[in-house]
Write an enzyme that holds these catalytic residues in place. Structure first.
Site, PDB file in Angstrom:
ATOM      1  N   GLU A 243      -6.368 -10.512  -1.042  1.00 25.38           N
ATOM      2  CA  GLU A 243      -7.127 -10.241   0.180  1.00 25.38           C
ATOM      3  C   GLU A 243      -8.621 -10.182  -0.151  1.00 25.38           C
ATOM      4  OE1 GLU A 243      -5.553  -6.918   2.397  1.00 25.38           O
ATOM      5  OE2 GLU A 243      -3.482  -7.440   1.926  1.00 25.38           O
TER       6      GLU A 243
ATOM      7  N   GLU B  41       0.804  -1.236   0.000  1.00 30.66           N
ATOM      8  CA  GLU B  41       0.000   0.000   0.000  1.00 30.66           C
ATOM      9  C   GLU B  41       0.834   1.282   0.000  1.00 30.66           C
ATOM     10  OE1 GLU B  41      -2.839  -0.397   3.206  1.00 30.66           O
ATOM     11  OE2 GLU B  41      -3.477  -2.363   2.518  1.00 30.66           O
TER      12      GLU B  41
HETATM   13  O1  G3I Z   1      -3.566  -7.929  18.985  1.00 30.58           O
HETATM   14  C1  G3I Z   1      -4.019  -6.684  19.539  1.00 30.58           C
HETATM   15  C2  G3I Z   1      -4.492  -6.866  20.915  1.00 30.58           C
HETATM   16  O2  G3I Z   1      -3.407  -7.239  21.728  1.00 30.58           O
HETATM   17  C3  G3I Z   1      -5.129  -5.558  21.411  1.00 30.58           C
HETATM   18  O3  G3I Z   1      -5.645  -5.739  22.682  1.00 30.58           O
HETATM   19  C4  G3I Z   1      -6.251  -5.124  20.470  1.00 30.58           C
HETATM   20  C5  G3I Z   1      -6.884  -3.802  20.889  1.00 30.58           C
HETATM   21  O4  G3I Z   1      -7.141  -2.981  19.792  1.00 30.58           O
HETATM   22  O5  G3I Z   1      -5.695  -4.965  19.190  1.00 30.58           O
HETATM   23  C6  G3I Z   1      -5.142  -6.167  18.666  1.00 30.58           C
HETATM   24  O6  G3I Z   1      -4.586  -5.875  17.440  1.00 30.58           O
HETATM   25  C7  G3I Z   1      -5.481  -5.647  16.364  1.00 30.58           C
HETATM   26  C8  G3I Z   1      -5.146  -6.639  15.276  1.00 30.58           C
HETATM   27  O7  G3I Z   1      -5.912  -6.364  14.143  1.00 30.58           O
HETATM   28  C9  G3I Z   1      -5.389  -8.093  15.713  1.00 30.58           C
HETATM   29  O8  G3I Z   1      -6.735  -8.273  15.966  1.00 30.58           O
HETATM   30  C10 G3I Z   1      -5.284  -4.233  15.881  1.00 30.58           C
HETATM   31  O9  G3I Z   1      -5.759  -3.317  16.842  1.00 30.58           O
HETATM   32  C11 G3I Z   1      -6.044  -4.024  14.590  1.00 30.58           C
HETATM   33  O10 G3I Z   1      -5.710  -2.752  14.057  1.00 30.58           O
HETATM   34  C12 G3I Z   1      -5.647  -5.087  13.598  1.00 30.58           C
HETATM   35  O11 G3I Z   1      -6.404  -4.889  12.421  1.00 30.58           O
HETATM   36  C13 G3I Z   1      -5.850  -5.490  11.267  1.00 30.58           C
HETATM   37  C14 G3I Z   1      -5.587  -4.423  10.212  1.00 30.58           C
HETATM   38  O12 G3I Z   1      -5.083  -5.026   9.040  1.00 30.58           O
HETATM   39  C15 G3I Z   1      -4.574  -3.386  10.696  1.00 30.58           C
HETATM   40  O13 G3I Z   1      -4.503  -2.349   9.869  1.00 30.58           O
HETATM   41  C16 G3I Z   1      -6.821  -6.515  10.721  1.00 30.58           C
HETATM   42  O14 G3I Z   1      -6.951  -7.595  11.657  1.00 30.58           O
HETATM   43  C17 G3I Z   1      -6.319  -7.058   9.392  1.00 30.58           C
HETATM   44  O15 G3I Z   1      -7.311  -7.860   8.796  1.00 30.58           O
HETATM   45  C18 G3I Z   1      -6.022  -5.897   8.454  1.00 30.58           C
HETATM   46  O16 G3I Z   1      -5.506  -6.425   7.242  1.00 30.58           O
HETATM   47  C19 G3I Z   1      -5.191  -5.475   6.224  1.00 30.58           C
HETATM   48  C20 G3I Z   1      -3.999  -6.015   5.476  1.00 30.58           C
HETATM   49  O17 G3I Z   1      -2.945  -6.303   6.343  1.00 30.58           O
HETATM   50  C21 G3I Z   1      -3.546  -5.025   4.392  1.00 30.58           C
HETATM   51  N1  G3I Z   1      -4.646  -4.670   3.518  1.00 30.58           N
HETATM   52  C22 G3I Z   1      -5.866  -4.222   4.180  1.00 30.58           C
HETATM   53  C23 G3I Z   1      -6.329  -5.263   5.221  1.00 30.58           C
HETATM   54  C24 G3I Z   1      -7.650  -4.864   5.851  1.00 30.58           C
HETATM   55  O18 G3I Z   1      -7.519  -3.679   6.580  1.00 30.58           O
END
Ligand code: G3I
Length: 367
Positions: free
Chosen positions: A264, A154
């Protein structure tokens, strides 16, 4: 498709008795596994028996959803946390599926320490040195255990600019991208190296992607493929717009000598203001229309949309290397929680793991 991916597909297919022309039930793997690799993003080794069965019956590849990103795996300059990624890579080997590493360089989920030095912005030299060390360590650790890397994720601007105005770009300019590809090739010469982004099937972003590929190559970087993320909405597919852009993009990227992947894939059924993955502000508020269930008429629309996408992928199968869904089933998708809580239904299996009409439509599209 790479020899390794095909080999794994054949091996696991034989083990389950579901080869193309075999006697088992038709699955994603039996229908598409000899044409391209079929993957799902998962967060950790699967423990639930039904999920495990579903995964093994249908998929030949996985992408770690979060645990290989810089934030989780390299939270401090001298601190790495390899445990979750090690577990997932070992689980993939045990279950005979290939791993696509995701992702070495991204502006999101990248801790501030990467970009600062004693409270001030880091210099270009410091940032690039940290990036090279990160890539050497992470890609080096999984050398021979992952088949490919989303090296840079990205980095292209959504508006009129060329590259995203991220801290990477602000500090290092355009150079961080070819330098990342050089570092990845050094760390794991056998891995296929990809640029991954959303909305790059759109004509303007596609053109910038092709420029970026040229720039990477001109500056001595090796790049093998491009990942079209494919975070789509129902409307854009059903009105034909996404399909036209997708077909043109598959042809254009393939003609540029690249492997082409959907990396994705999901189809958001909750109406959206924005397409792609950059939905943080635009979708922060809105309805939750399917909290009480997913109406049959929408099920059928989703099935039609997935059928159209896979008919196109099947038509161009020789140009496609891998198709990966972003999540395993409707209970495990980022679209339920980011950037607001809602009850989404974007994948091929419902929360109770039953296949949806969309699953049948995908199988049918494969002939
Ligand atoms: O693991 C922590 C946890 O310890 C904490 O307590 C909790 C509180 O917010 O957060 C947890 O982490 C989260 C993580 O997902 C695991 O669940 C993050 O906050 C959250 O931001 C993260 O979101 C991920 C996102 O990327 C981040 O930008 C999504 O799961 C994931 O599906 C998403 O994937 C992205 C690709 O990598 C790139 N393309 C877009 C796609 C969708 O956004």
């Amino acid at each position: 498709m790479g020899r390794f991916l095909l080999g794994l597909g054949v091996l696991s297919t034989i083990a389950l008795g579901q080869g193309a022309g075999g006697n088992g039930p038709r699955t994603l793997k039996s229908v598409y596994g000899t044409k391209f690799s079929v993957g799902a993003a998962i967060s950790a080794p699967l423990q639930v028996v039904g999920e495990l069965r579903l995964f093994k019956d249908n998929f030949t590849a996985l992408t770690p959803e979060n645990c290989m990103k810089i934030g989780p795996i390299h939270p401090g300059e001298k601190k790495y946390q390899f445990g979750p990624a090690d577990d997932l890579v070992a689980w993939a080997a045990t279950n005979g599926v290939s791993v696509n590493g995701h992702t070495l360089v991204w502006h999101a989920q990248c801790p501030d320490w990467f970009f600062t030095d004693n409270g001030a912005p880091a210099s270009k030299e410091t940032l690039l040195a940290r990036m090279r060390e990160h890539i050497a360590t992470v890609a080096g650790r999984y050398k021979g255990k992952v088949v490919s890397w989303d090296v840079v994720n990205e980095a292209i601007d959504d508006g009129k600019g060329y590259l995203r105005n991220s801290p990477w770009y602000q500090i290092a300019g355009e150079d961080f991208i070819p330098e990342a590809f050089k570092a990845a090739a050094l760390a794991d010469p056998g891995a296929a190296l990809y640029y991954n982004d959303y909305n790059i099937e759109l004509p303007s972003k596609r053109a910038k992607t092709l420029d970026l590929i040229r720039d990477i190559r001109a500056k001595g970087g090796v790049i093998h493929g491009v990942g079209i993320q494919a975070h789509w909405g129902l409307t854009g597919i059903l009105n034909g717009q996404v399909l036209t852009w997708l077909e043109d993009s598959i042809v254009a990227f393939h003609s540029a000598g690249l492997k082409v992947m959907l990396t994705e894939l999901d189809i958001d059924v909750v109406p959206r203001k924005a397409s792609g993955a950059e939905v943080g502000t635009k979708e922060a508020s809105g309805d939750d229309p399917f909290v009480k269930g997913f109406p049959e008429v929408k099920q059928q629309e989703l099935a039609q949309a997935y059928g159209l996408v896979f008919a196109l992928l099947n038509k161009h199968a020789e140009k496609i290397d891998r198709v990966t869904f972003w999540g395993l089933h409707d209970g495990k998708t980022w679209l339920n929680s980011w950037p607001r809580k809602r009850t989404n239904h974007p994948l091929l299996w419902a929360r109770d793991l039953t296949p949806k009409p969309a699953y049948e439509a995908v199988l049918k599209a494969g002939g």
